[in-house]
Design a protein around this motif. Structure first.
Motif, PDB file in Angstrom:
ATOM      1  N   LEU A   1       0.767  -1.207   0.000  1.00  0.00           N
ATOM      2  CA  LEU A   1       0.005  -0.190   0.085  1.00  0.00           C
ATOM      3  C   LEU A   1       0.643   1.306  -0.096  1.00  0.00           C
ATOM      4  O   LEU A   1       0.684   2.288  -0.706  1.00  0.00           O
ATOM      5  CB  LEU A   1      -0.869  -0.112   1.364  1.00  0.00           C
ATOM      6  N   THR A   2       2.182   1.199   0.682  1.00  0.00           N
ATOM      7  CA  THR A   2       2.831   2.247   0.737  1.00  0.00           C
ATOM      8  C   THR A   2       3.607   2.431  -0.609  1.00  0.00           C
ATOM      9  O   THR A   2       3.550   3.728  -1.295  1.00  0.00           O
ATOM     10  CB  THR A   2       4.014   1.932   1.911  1.00  0.00           C
ATOM     11  N   GLU A   3       3.792   1.485  -1.520  1.00  0.00           N
ATOM     12  CA  GLU A   3       4.283   1.704  -2.760  1.00  0.00           C
ATOM     13  C   GLU A   3       3.109   2.232  -3.507  1.00  0.00           C
ATOM     14  O   GLU A   3       3.485   2.899  -4.446  1.00  0.00           O
ATOM     15  CB  GLU A   3       4.739   0.304  -3.145  1.00  0.00           C
ATOM     16  N   MET A   4       2.082   1.885  -3.567  1.00  0.00           N
ATOM     17  CA  MET A   4       0.961   2.313  -4.186  1.00  0.00           C
ATOM     18  C   MET A   4       0.715   3.894  -3.941  1.00  0.00           C
ATOM     19  O   MET A   4       0.458   4.635  -5.026  1.00  0.00           O
ATOM     20  CB  MET A   4      -0.377   1.328  -3.959  1.00  0.00           C
TER      21      MET A   4
ATOM     22  N   GLY B   1       1.751   9.160  -6.675  1.00  0.00           N
ATOM     23  CA  GLY B   1       2.113  10.576  -6.391  1.00  0.00           C
ATOM     24  C   GLY B   1       1.838  11.476  -5.044  1.00  0.00           C
ATOM     25  O   GLY B   1       1.698  12.693  -4.739  1.00  0.00           O
ATOM     26  N   HIS B   2       1.532  10.552  -4.061  1.00  0.00           N
ATOM     27  CA  HIS B   2       1.458  10.962  -2.743  1.00  0.00           C
ATOM     28  C   HIS B   2       2.412  10.436  -1.498  1.00  0.00           C
ATOM     29  O   HIS B   2       1.907  10.810  -0.366  1.00  0.00           O
ATOM     30  CB  HIS B   2      -0.171  10.505  -2.293  1.00  0.00           C
ATOM     31  N   GLN B   3       3.434  10.183  -1.853  1.00  0.00           N
ATOM     32  CA  GLN B   3       4.542   9.964  -1.010  1.00  0.00           C
ATOM     33  C   GLN B   3       4.872  11.167   0.170  1.00  0.00           C
ATOM     34  O   GLN B   3       4.917  10.762   1.277  1.00  0.00           O
ATOM     35  CB  GLN B   3       5.969   9.706  -1.745  1.00  0.00           C
ATOM     36  N   ASN B   4       4.562  12.100  -0.404  1.00  0.00           N
ATOM     37  CA  ASN B   4       4.957  13.293   0.682  1.00  0.00           C
ATOM     38  C   ASN B   4       3.959  13.683   1.549  1.00  0.00           C
ATOM     39  O   ASN B   4       4.105  14.244   2.540  1.00  0.00           O
ATOM     40  CB  ASN B   4       5.154  14.531  -0.172  1.00  0.00           C
ATOM     41  N   GLU B   5       2.769  13.009   1.428  1.00  0.00           N
ATOM     42  CA  GLU B   5       1.832  12.912   2.290  1.00  0.00           C
ATOM     43  C   GLU B   5       1.776  11.988   3.480  1.00  0.00           C
ATOM     44  O   GLU B   5       0.939  11.752   4.187  1.00  0.00           O
ATOM     45  CB  GLU B   5       0.511  12.928   1.482  1.00  0.00           C
ATOM     46  N   ILE B   6       2.634  10.903   3.443  1.00  0.00           N
ATOM     47  CA  ILE B   6       2.760   9.934   4.281  1.00  0.00           C
ATOM     48  C   ILE B   6       3.483  10.089   5.434  1.00  0.00           C
ATOM     49  O   ILE B   6       4.609  10.559   5.217  1.00  0.00           O
ATOM     50  CB  ILE B   6       3.414   8.509   3.552  1.00  0.00           C
ATOM     51  N   VAL B   7       2.913  10.369   6.730  1.00  0.00           N
ATOM     52  CA  VAL B   7       3.573  10.433   7.926  1.00  0.00           C
ATOM     53  C   VAL B   7       3.782   9.281   8.730  1.00  0.00           C
ATOM     54  O   VAL B   7       4.648   9.349   9.664  1.00  0.00           O
ATOM     55  CB  VAL B   7       2.431  11.495   8.649  1.00  0.00           C
ATOM     56  N   GLY B   8       3.446   7.994   8.277  1.00  0.00           N
ATOM     57  CA  GLY B   8       3.630   6.920   9.186  1.00  0.00           C
ATOM     58  C   GLY B   8       3.382   5.719   8.393  1.00  0.00           C
ATOM     59  O   GLY B   8       2.562   5.539   7.370  1.00  0.00           O
TER      60      GLY B   8
ATOM     61  N   VAL C   1      -6.978   2.446  -4.159  1.00  0.00           N
ATOM     62  CA  VAL C   1      -6.430   3.283  -3.369  1.00  0.00           C
ATOM     63  C   VAL C   1      -6.252   4.747  -4.144  1.00  0.00           C
ATOM     64  O   VAL C   1      -6.191   5.984  -3.717  1.00  0.00           O
ATOM     65  CB  VAL C   1      -4.783   2.870  -3.403  1.00  0.00           C
ATOM     66  N   ALA C   2      -6.183   4.728  -5.716  1.00  0.00           N
ATOM     67  CA  ALA C   2      -6.260   5.785  -6.392  1.00  0.00           C
ATOM     68  C   ALA C   2      -7.423   6.574  -6.346  1.00  0.00           C
ATOM     69  O   ALA C   2      -7.640   7.652  -6.384  1.00  0.00           O
ATOM     70  CB  ALA C   2      -6.107   5.453  -7.933  1.00  0.00           C
ATOM     71  N   GLU C   3      -8.801   5.687  -6.237  1.00  0.00           N
ATOM     72  CA  GLU C   3      -9.865   6.711  -6.124  1.00  0.00           C
ATOM     73  C   GLU C   3     -10.031   7.350  -4.648  1.00  0.00           C
ATOM     74  O   GLU C   3     -10.393   8.370  -4.411  1.00  0.00           O
ATOM     75  CB  GLU C   3     -11.023   5.288  -6.125  1.00  0.00           C
ATOM     76  N   ILE C   4      -9.577   6.614  -3.466  1.00  0.00           N
ATOM     77  CA  ILE C   4      -9.425   7.302  -2.174  1.00  0.00           C
ATOM     78  C   ILE C   4      -8.594   8.497  -2.349  1.00  0.00           C
ATOM     79  O   ILE C   4      -8.881   9.630  -1.691  1.00  0.00           O
ATOM     80  CB  ILE C   4      -8.758   6.338  -1.490  1.00  0.00           C
ATOM     81  N   LEU C   5      -7.449   8.337  -3.246  1.00  0.00           N
ATOM     82  CA  LEU C   5      -6.726   9.685  -3.255  1.00  0.00           C
ATOM     83  C   LEU C   5      -6.877  10.641  -4.228  1.00  0.00           C
ATOM     84  O   LEU C   5      -6.106  11.757  -4.476  1.00  0.00           O
ATOM     85  CB  LEU C   5      -5.029   9.078  -3.177  1.00  0.00           C
ATOM     86  N   GLU C   6      -7.917  10.189  -4.949  1.00  0.00           N
ATOM     87  CA  GLU C   6      -8.272  11.181  -6.208  1.00  0.00           C
ATOM     88  C   GLU C   6      -7.064  11.235  -7.295  1.00  0.00           C
ATOM     89  O   GLU C   6      -6.862  12.397  -7.610  1.00  0.00           O
ATOM     90  CB  GLU C   6      -8.916  12.406  -5.689  1.00  0.00           C
TER      91      GLU C   6
END
Length: 295
Positions: free
Chosen positions: A52-55, A60-67, A145-150
């Protein structure tokens, strides 16, 4: 004169209407832009599974991962910007709340029902995925995951999986592979059927040497000899824990197998081989290529 005044009045009304509409449109545009900025600034993602982290990162949302959890080892550097919360089975609700996430992503096989319930009761948005270890299953998770993150990059990731799987070529002889999970000589397990590694072995055009049980079981000399694999497959960290290939060949019973006699041992990155993330096709193609070299 009255006609002129009437004309002027109409013109002023039209001008005022246009001006108001322009201001209204500008206000709406600014509000939309502010909403987008706010959303970007407030998105705080905790991912409790390596795939999921890879996805999330590939979308394009790696910078939003905090944990992240301990299995989130790719992309490189993800743990430099995100807190490593450790193994998902030992993560506390307090450590999750402390990171003030807006959403927590996890898989049902990994997260305990107790922790999932605590996260939901805390009011944090939670998405728990039932994973299917196949190419289609991976694509479905990417879509979710793409749908959740738009994100609009889901198709790109799925197309890459297909392109990489197309690189898998038929092997002249179908080899039997035994996957050994090792954490030092004291912890040796072998993969039976219906594990992620078993599925990747099939995608790579080979067969699992173990067919009489599912999941993992402790390695025994009898199982080695009975399976008589042509190739031993391991995580690179597992081989390192045994002191290298020489250490693998010293496992009791290995010398009685075709793999041991020919010193056919393949090492691959664990997250790549068993992750079933965006690099699934790459994993199958890489294993297929290594098997072709081990004639």
């Amino acid at each position: 004169m009255k006609h002129i005044l009437k004309t002027c009045t109409i013109a002023l009304v039209l001008l005022a209407t246009v001006s108001c509409k322009k201001e209204q449109n500008q206000t709406e545009e600014n509000a939309a832009a502010n909403d987008t900025i706010a959303k970007t600034e407030t998105q705080r993602i905790i991912s409790l599974n390596g795939a999921l982290t890879e996805m999330v990162s590939a979308l394009g949302h790696q910078n939003e991962i905090v944990g992240v959890d301990v299995t989130s080892t790719y992309p490189e550097g993800v743990k430099e910007s995100a807190t490593d919360l450790g193994h998902v089975r030992s993560i506390s609700i307090e450590s999750i709340i402390a990171l003030q996430p807006t959403i927590v992503l996890a898989t049902r096989d990994d997260i305990s029902p107790e922790l999932a319930e605590k996260i939901e009761l805390s009011g944090i948005t939670t998405r728990i995925f039932d994973r299917e270890f196949s190419a289609n299953g991976t694509k479905k998770t990417i879509d979710a995951v793409a749908e959740i993150l738009e994100s609009d990059k889901g198709k790109e990731l799925k197309d890459k999986i297909d392109a990489d799987l197309a690189k898998v070529t038929p092997l002249k002889v179908t080899p039997k592979i035994l996957f050994i999970y090792a954490r030092g000589a004291g912890t040796l397990m072998v993969s039976g059927k219906n594990t992620p590694v078993d599925k990747v072995i099939a995608l790579a055009g080979a067969t699992n040497a173990i067919e009489d049980f599912d999941d993992y079981k402790p390695l025994t000399p009898e199982a080695l000899i009975k399976g008589n694999p042509d190739v031993i497959l391991m995580f690179d960290t597992g081989i390192e824990s045994l002191g290298g290939v020489d250490g693998v060949l010293k496992i009791q019973g290995i010398d009685k197998t075709n793999a041991g006699k020919n010193k056919n041992v393949i090492a691959m990155d664990g997250a790549l081989l068993s992750g079933f993330g965006p690099r699934l096709g790459e994993a199958a193609a890489q294993l297929n290529s290594k098997l072709a070299e081990n004639k």
